[in-house]
Design a protein around this motif. Structure first.
Motif, PDB file in Angstrom:
ATOM      1  N   LEU A 228      -0.557 120.266  57.295  1.00 61.51           N
ATOM      2  CA  LEU A 228      -0.161 119.207  57.047  1.00 61.51           C
ATOM      3  C   LEU A 228       1.873 119.584  57.039  1.00 61.51           C
ATOM      4  CD1 LEU A 228      -1.451 118.759  53.290  1.00 61.51           C
ATOM      5  CD2 LEU A 228      -1.598 117.226  55.597  1.00 61.51           C
ATOM      6  N   TYR A 229       1.669 120.956  57.523  1.00 64.27           N
ATOM      7  CA  TYR A 229       3.159 121.698  56.985  1.00 64.27           C
ATOM      8  C   TYR A 229       3.191 121.370  58.380  1.00 64.27           C
ATOM      9  CZ  TYR A 229       7.039 124.805  57.299  1.00 64.27           C
ATOM     10  OH  TYR A 229       8.035 125.841  57.221  1.00 64.27           O
ATOM     11  N   GLN A 230       2.506 121.588  59.333  1.00 69.84           N
ATOM     12  CA  GLN A 230       3.040 121.407  60.887  1.00 69.84           C
ATOM     13  C   GLN A 230       3.046 120.099  61.583  1.00 69.84           C
ATOM     14  OE1 GLN A 230      -0.584 123.267  63.296  1.00 69.84           O
ATOM     15  NE2 GLN A 230       0.955 125.362  62.708  1.00 69.84           N
ATOM     16  N   GLN A 231       3.456 119.282  60.438  1.00 72.71           N
ATOM     17  CA  GLN A 231       3.014 117.350  60.550  1.00 72.71           C
ATOM     18  C   GLN A 231       3.917 117.418  60.523  1.00 72.71           C
ATOM     19  OE1 GLN A 231      -0.556 115.012  59.632  1.00 72.71           O
ATOM     20  NE2 GLN A 231      -1.410 116.885  59.346  1.00 72.71           N
ATOM     21  N   GLY A 232       5.150 117.898  59.368  1.00 79.88           N
ATOM     22  CA  GLY A 232       6.215 117.939  59.142  1.00 79.88           C
ATOM     23  C   GLY A 232       6.457 116.531  57.839  1.00 79.88           C
ATOM     24  N   LEU A 233       5.427 116.443  57.151  1.00 78.72           N
ATOM     25  CA  LEU A 233       5.303 115.634  56.197  1.00 78.72           C
ATOM     26  C   LEU A 233       6.197 116.226  54.750  1.00 78.72           C
ATOM     27  CD1 LEU A 233       1.432 115.848  56.456  1.00 78.72           C
ATOM     28  CD2 LEU A 233       3.483 113.745  56.508  1.00 78.72           C
ATOM     29  N   ARG A 234       7.104 116.940  54.558  1.00 75.77           N
ATOM     30  CA  ARG A 234       7.839 117.384  53.751  1.00 75.77           C
ATOM     31  C   ARG A 234       7.952 116.792  52.819  1.00 75.77           C
ATOM     32  NH1 ARG A 234       9.790 122.766  53.663  1.00 75.77           N
ATOM     33  NH2 ARG A 234       9.442 122.654  55.466  1.00 75.77           N
ATOM     34  N   ASP A 235       8.977 115.980  52.718  1.00 73.19           N
ATOM     35  CA  ASP A 235       9.695 114.561  51.547  1.00 73.19           C
ATOM     36  C   ASP A 235       8.829 113.801  51.389  1.00 73.19           C
ATOM     37  OD1 ASP A 235      11.797 115.869  51.886  1.00 73.19           O
ATOM     38  OD2 ASP A 235      12.625 115.113  53.545  1.00 73.19           O
ATOM     39  N   SER A 236       6.852 113.885  51.717  1.00 73.90           N
ATOM     40  CA  SER A 236       6.361 112.952  51.549  1.00 73.90           C
ATOM     41  C   SER A 236       5.580 112.890  50.512  1.00 73.90           C
ATOM     42  CB  SER A 236       4.757 113.206  52.206  1.00 73.90           C
ATOM     43  OG  SER A 236       4.848 113.357  54.159  1.00 73.90           O
ATOM     44  N   GLN A 237       5.266 112.315  49.399  1.00 77.22           N
ATOM     45  CA  GLN A 237       5.153 112.317  48.331  1.00 77.22           C
ATOM     46  C   GLN A 237       4.029 113.047  48.044  1.00 77.22           C
ATOM     47  OE1 GLN A 237       4.779 108.175  45.703  1.00 77.22           O
ATOM     48  NE2 GLN A 237       2.713 108.558  45.066  1.00 77.22           N
ATOM     49  N   SER A 238       2.467 113.082  49.051  1.00 82.69           N
ATOM     50  CA  SER A 238       1.654 113.763  48.420  1.00 82.69           C
ATOM     51  C   SER A 238       1.965 115.560  48.709  1.00 82.69           C
ATOM     52  CB  SER A 238       0.987 113.842  50.182  1.00 82.69           C
ATOM     53  OG  SER A 238       1.776 113.895  50.898  1.00 82.69           O
ATOM     54  N   ILE A 239       3.006 115.705  49.103  1.00 83.45           N
ATOM     55  CA  ILE A 239       3.441 117.232  49.428  1.00 83.45           C
ATOM     56  C   ILE A 239       3.734 118.033  48.151  1.00 83.45           C
ATOM     57  CG2 ILE A 239       4.424 118.639  50.429  1.00 83.45           C
ATOM     58  CD1 ILE A 239       2.208 117.434  51.620  1.00 83.45           C
ATOM     59  N   GLN A 240       4.262 117.003  46.860  1.00 86.82           N
ATOM     60  CA  GLN A 240       4.920 117.550  45.338  1.00 86.82           C
ATOM     61  C   GLN A 240       3.519 117.694  44.572  1.00 86.82           C
ATOM     62  OE1 GLN A 240       7.649 116.912  46.201  1.00 86.82           O
ATOM     63  NE2 GLN A 240       7.984 116.171  47.538  1.00 86.82           N
ATOM     64  N   ALA A 241       2.342 117.641  45.189  1.00 88.85           N
ATOM     65  CA  ALA A 241       1.471 117.925  44.684  1.00 88.85           C
ATOM     66  C   ALA A 241       1.364 119.195  44.515  1.00 88.85           C
ATOM     67  CB  ALA A 241       0.005 117.612  45.111  1.00 88.85           C
ATOM     68  N   ILE A 242       1.204 119.673  43.229  1.00 92.08           N
ATOM     69  CA  ILE A 242      -0.046 121.333  43.010  1.00 92.08           C
ATOM     70  C   ILE A 242      -0.800 122.211  43.917  1.00 92.08           C
ATOM     71  CG2 ILE A 242      -0.557 122.859  41.083  1.00 92.08           C
ATOM     72  CD1 ILE A 242       1.019 120.721  39.223  1.00 92.08           C
TER      73      ILE A 242
END
Length: 318
Positions: A228-242
């Motif tokens: 996911l990190y390599q997809q550049g998803l940093r600001d996505s809602q999903s990445i706020q998950a614990i």
């Protein structure tokens, strides 16, 4: 008996045993399971969300899992619409809908008569807040929300600017916190609902949470998050998950892997505590203590008795 559609809701903190119980209840009462977890909707986020595996389902249909890509947003209003449609769909097959999860606001939005269209909007004020984000940053705006509505803030990540702004907007327009505004609308249950809550002695629960994190790491959580990190998803809602934000910090070089795992365990324990507080304060729950897992058969019998009394259903397998 209540003429409303029957619905079983199984709630509780992470790692308390909801998945196991939901399978058992579905087998007993000819049920199908709807995920009430706000993060299991995302494809490719399997280990960190403790998503049930196909071979663990024991043939029981599961719904609202893997329906979104990690870069897509997902709101509680959308969840409400999807779940209510699934409840109708399952009921038409003559089966019992069972909603299972730990995301309190999401489950609450389904079972109570809560209309998102009634929540006011103020586009001009929203634009002002968006400008403020550019001036003072996400964290500072989040602190403003903490001051007026700490309960909502505790369930929103500081980087989820859209939800922070929405909570501030509701407070600005109504003088009420998001939860106060919601609770003023939701007195009526839409369904004939049995709400089964699972709890556990804190020390035992925290031990299970820590163990679950260790298992996640062993199963390949780092590799999952790295993808996911390599997809550049940093600001996505999903990445706020614990489970994801902590490992992202490791890949950013901000913490060691040991620190990331420690933070993940600590955040998971804190989240479990918040989950329990939410359910105890917001919903009429029939609580069952799952601390003594060696006597699980006796506990399931107690829960079954409660469900049968509330819903008027009969076991078809025992």
């Amino acid at each position: 008996m209540d003429s409303k559609q029957k619905l079983l809701a199984i709630i509780g903190p992470t790692a308390v045993g909801k998945t196991m119980l939901s399978i058992e209840m579905a087998k007993r009462y000819n049920g199908e399971i709807i995920s009430g977890d706000s993060m299991q909707i995302y494809r490719g986020m399997d280990i960190g969300t403790a998503k049930i595996k196909i071979d663990e389902m024991e043939g029981i249909p599961h719904h609202l899992i893997d329906i979104k890509e990690p870069y897509e947003n997902f709101s509680v209003a959308e969840f409400q619409l999807l779940v209510r449609a699934k409840i109708d769909e399952i009921a038409k097959k003559g089966k019992l809908p069972i909603i299972v999860g730990g995301t309190g606001l999401y489950i609450q939005s389904v079972i109570y008569d809560y209309h998102f269209s009634d929540v006011p909007g103020d586009e001009a004020y929203r634009l002002v807040l968006e400008e403020r984000v550019n001036e003072i940053g996400n964290e500072a705006l989040y602190q403003e929300l903490m001051e007026v509505d700490p309960e909502s803030a505790s369930q929103i990540h500081p980087n989820n600017v859209r939800r922070v702004i929405r909570a501030l907007e509701i407070f600005h327009l109504t003088g009420k916190t998001m939860q106060e505004f919601q609770s003023s609308q939701q007195a009526d249950l839409l369904y004939n609902t049995a709400i089964v809550g699972l709890t556990m002695e804190r020390e035992k629960l925290y031990e299970r949470i820590n163990h679950r994190v260790d298992v996640m790491i062993a199963q390949g959580l780092l590799e999952e998050v790295e993808g996911l990190y390599q997809q550049g998803l940093r600001d996505s809602q999903s990445i706020q998950a614990i489970g994801y934000k902590e490992i992202f910090a490791y890949f950013d070089g901000k913490v060691t892997i040991e620190e990331a795992i420690t933070n993940l365990k600590q955040n998971s324990r804190r989240y479990a505590k918040r989950q329990l507080t939410w359910f105890r304060n917001k919903m009429d729950v029939n609580w069952f203590d799952m601390t003594d897992l060696e006597n699980i058969a006796k506990k399931i019998k107690e829960i079954s008795h409660c469900v049968e009394g509330k819903l008027g259903v009969k076991s078809n397998t025992y």
